[in-house]
Design a protein around this motif. Structure first.
Motif, PDB file in Angstrom:
ATOM      1  N   HIS A  95       1.073  44.359 -29.565  1.00 16.53           N
ATOM      2  CA  HIS A  95       2.020  45.054 -28.510  1.00 16.53           C
ATOM      3  C   HIS A  95       1.209  44.785 -27.246  1.00 16.53           C
ATOM      4  CE1 HIS A  95      -1.266  47.784 -29.571  1.00 16.53           C
ATOM      5  NE2 HIS A  95      -1.384  48.123 -28.314  1.00 16.53           N
TER       6      HIS A  95
ATOM      7  N   TRP B  26       0.790  60.220 -24.272  1.00 16.31           N
ATOM      8  CA  TRP B  26       1.544  59.000 -24.738  1.00 16.31           C
ATOM      9  C   TRP B  26       2.393  59.155 -25.701  1.00 16.31           C
ATOM     10  CZ3 TRP B  26       2.292  55.636 -28.863  1.00 16.31           C
ATOM     11  CH2 TRP B  26       3.036  54.515 -28.479  1.00 16.31           C
TER      12      TRP B  26
ATOM     13  N   ASP C 209       2.850  50.376 -20.254  1.00 16.10           N
ATOM     14  CA  ASP C 209       3.529  51.716 -19.894  1.00 16.10           C
ATOM     15  C   ASP C 209       2.768  52.533 -18.846  1.00 16.10           C
ATOM     16  OD1 ASP C 209       5.260  51.545 -21.921  1.00 16.10           O
ATOM     17  OD2 ASP C 209       3.880  52.414 -23.497  1.00 16.10           O
TER      18      ASP C 209
ATOM     19  N   PRO D 232       6.162  56.931 -27.210  1.00 12.67           N
ATOM     20  CA  PRO D 232       6.644  55.551 -26.682  1.00 12.67           C
ATOM     21  C   PRO D 232       7.977  55.852 -25.924  1.00 12.67           C
ATOM     22  CG  PRO D 232       6.307  55.799 -29.210  1.00 12.67           C
ATOM     23  CD  PRO D 232       6.258  57.126 -28.576  1.00 12.67           C
ATOM     24  N   TYR D 233       8.060  55.179 -24.825  1.00 13.24           N
ATOM     25  CA  TYR D 233       7.171  54.429 -24.190  1.00 13.24           C
ATOM     26  C   TYR D 233       6.875  55.022 -22.780  1.00 13.24           C
ATOM     27  CZ  TYR D 233       7.908  51.275 -28.309  1.00 13.24           C
ATOM     28  OH  TYR D 233       8.168  50.910 -29.421  1.00 13.24           O
TER      29      TYR D 233
END
Length: 224
Positions: A136, A67, A140, A69-70
């Motif tokens: 948040h 991972w 994703d 962003p994003y």
């Protein structure tokens, strides 16, 4: 918090369930050992750089998919270009058991049975005493399957909000070492974060003498 005071299972919001003490001490030690190995590579643990120039205070290492962003990628092009460590089968089994224990008879409301839950990525976050995680959404992924979150080490405040914005209403929950938190269904895309960690509240018997580990299992919905 004293082990003599029981902390019962609690549904914090529809689809969001807190199971205190879900991990045994042996399982916590197993996770600490595993996380130490993953932190060394092939993609090492790091402070993630954000697109606008900021740097996350937590340190992160990923399994299965990387991972940044994003988005998710197979290789960590923002770190060293290597493919992340594979997602282990035993963590899949832990994730399935987590859904059964969290949702009980309500599992079919969120999936076609817990046996269908096959997480393919894990984000492992390490918090030192000063680290925080801003509010948040986990959006994703191309899947609405539940997120399974396990905690080891220092206690923290976990803030579960709404799915409209980062503000109120929200609920603060204290997560301690060994706790499980699952959010899916109506709570899957709720804003959430960690505004505070309580240093020196963990049990050294886990093998983690300082800080907090948070292991989150997810289904990316991606192929390839």
């Amino acid at each position: 918090m004293s082990a003599l005071i029981p902390r019962p299972r609690a549904e914090i919001a529809p689809g969001a369930v807190h199971l205190p003490g879900w991990l045994s001490l042996e399982q916590q030690r197993e996770l600490v050992i595993a996380c130490r190995g993953w932190a060394t590579g092939p993609v090492p643990i790091r402070h993630t750089a954000l697109p606008r120039g900021g740097v996350m205070s937590v340190q992160t290492v990923c399994l299965g998919w990387h991972w940044q962003p994003y988005r998710y990628t197979r290789t960590a092009d923002d770190v060293n270009g290597k493919r992340v460590a594979p997602f282990p089968d035993w963590l899949v089994e832990w994730g399935r058991r987590a859904l059964i224990d969290a949702y009980q008879d309500a599992v079919p409301d969120y999936l076609d049975g817990a046996a269908e839950y096959t997480p393919d990525t894990a984000l492992i976050n390490f918090y030192d005493g000063a680290a925080k995680m801003g509010m948040h959404q986990d959006k994703d992924e191309r899947s609405a399957a539940p997120v399974v979150s396990m905690s080891v080490g220092d206690s923290c405040v976990f803030r579960l909000g709404n799915d409209e914005n980062r503000g109120r209403p929200y609920t603060d929950v204290r997560l301690e070492s060994g706790d499980l938190f699952v959010f899916g269904g109506p709570a899957r895309f709720a804003y959430h974060g960690v505004p505070k960690v309580y240093p020196s509240t963990g049990d050294a018997a886990t093998g983690l003498t300082a800080g907090r580990l948070n292991i989150t299992l997810r289904v990316t919905g991606l192929t390839g």
